[in-house]
Scaffold this active site. Sequence first.
Site, PDB file in Angstrom:
ATOM      1  N   ARG A   1      66.144  17.696  45.683  1.00  0.00           N
ATOM      2  CA  ARG A   1      65.713  16.475  44.985  1.00  0.00           C
ATOM      3  C   ARG A   1      65.600  16.819  43.506  1.00  0.00           C
ATOM      4  O   ARG A   1      64.734  17.603  43.104  1.00  0.00           O
ATOM      5  CB  ARG A   1      64.373  15.984  45.537  1.00  0.00           C
ATOM      6  N   GLY A   2      66.455  16.231  42.716  1.00  0.00           N
ATOM      7  CA  GLY A   2      66.557  16.574  41.306  1.00  0.00           C
ATOM      8  C   GLY A   2      65.253  16.501  40.535  1.00  0.00           C
ATOM      9  O   GLY A   2      64.941  17.411  39.769  1.00  0.00           O
TER      10      GLY A   2
ATOM     11  N   ASP B   1      62.337  16.999  41.403  1.00  0.00           N
ATOM     12  CA  ASP B   1      61.403  18.067  41.767  1.00  0.00           C
ATOM     13  C   ASP B   1      61.933  19.456  41.437  1.00  0.00           C
ATOM     14  O   ASP B   1      61.169  20.335  41.046  1.00  0.00           O
ATOM     15  CB  ASP B   1      61.099  18.038  43.273  1.00  0.00           C
ATOM     16  N   THR B   2      63.227  19.677  41.634  1.00  0.00           N
ATOM     17  CA  THR B   2      63.705  21.069  41.656  1.00  0.00           C
ATOM     18  C   THR B   2      64.972  21.375  40.858  1.00  0.00           C
ATOM     19  O   THR B   2      65.399  22.529  40.823  1.00  0.00           O
ATOM     20  CB  THR B   2      63.951  21.508  43.112  1.00  0.00           C
ATOM     21  N   LYS B   3      65.582  20.386  40.231  1.00  0.00           N
ATOM     22  CA  LYS B   3      66.859  20.658  39.546  1.00  0.00           C
ATOM     23  C   LYS B   3      66.694  21.667  38.413  1.00  0.00           C
ATOM     24  O   LYS B   3      67.514  22.553  38.228  1.00  0.00           O
ATOM     25  CB  LYS B   3      67.493  19.387  38.997  1.00  0.00           C
TER      26      LYS B   3
ATOM     27  N   GLU C   1      72.760  13.698  52.469  1.00  0.00           N
ATOM     28  CA  GLU C   1      73.334  15.047  52.407  1.00  0.00           C
ATOM     29  C   GLU C   1      72.817  15.910  53.554  1.00  0.00           C
ATOM     30  O   GLU C   1      73.595  16.615  54.207  1.00  0.00           O
ATOM     31  CB  GLU C   1      73.006  15.703  51.065  1.00  0.00           C
TER      32      GLU C   1
END
Length: 194
Positions: free
Chosen positions: A43-44, A46-48, A110
């Site tokens: 999840r971008g 949160d974690t990208k 995904e």
Amino acid sequence: MHIQRYSSAAMKMMNFHPNFLAHQTPKNPLVTNKACDVFINHRGIDTKRTIATLLYDHLSRLNLQPFLDNKNMKPGDKLFDNIDNAIKNCKVGITVFSPNYCKSYFCLHELALIMESKKKVIPIFCDIKPSQLALVNNGTVPDKDLERFKLAIEEAKNTVGLTFDSLKGNWSDVVTSASEIVIESLIEMKSEEI
């Protein structure tokens, strides 16, 4: 002088595949029609900018071919076509679960595709426990996808993974551990082909 140290898993990969860490001309990261070794599902928001990009960079330095949307896609690319193709052609999936992960249709799509494709999945539970994973349906998930997403989440909950607390943990340690698991998995897959 820079001295490169490799983990035992990286050393095994070098022995198994002599060209594994050979110096090569840089690969074009925008080419998405080739098979990738590792698909990084995350999840971008949160974690990208943390674990997802650190993993991508670390795996790339090991001359693996990871797929991360913002690194492998360019303006004008068809989102689902490129991502679905990368998942179908990858060897291993890393799924980075985070507090907002299950709120994203794209993340769940995904995840479901990775699970349905029977890829090896390495979950990383980042600031969330497996028991906290649950489908969040605010009416935007089409009925045809609800069951797929629920099944994928349940399968992920029951897959052994890495846990990481971003307030207490060391980013380098989790990236190294995940990379070693990827390398071991790729070695196992390669030896099964022989």
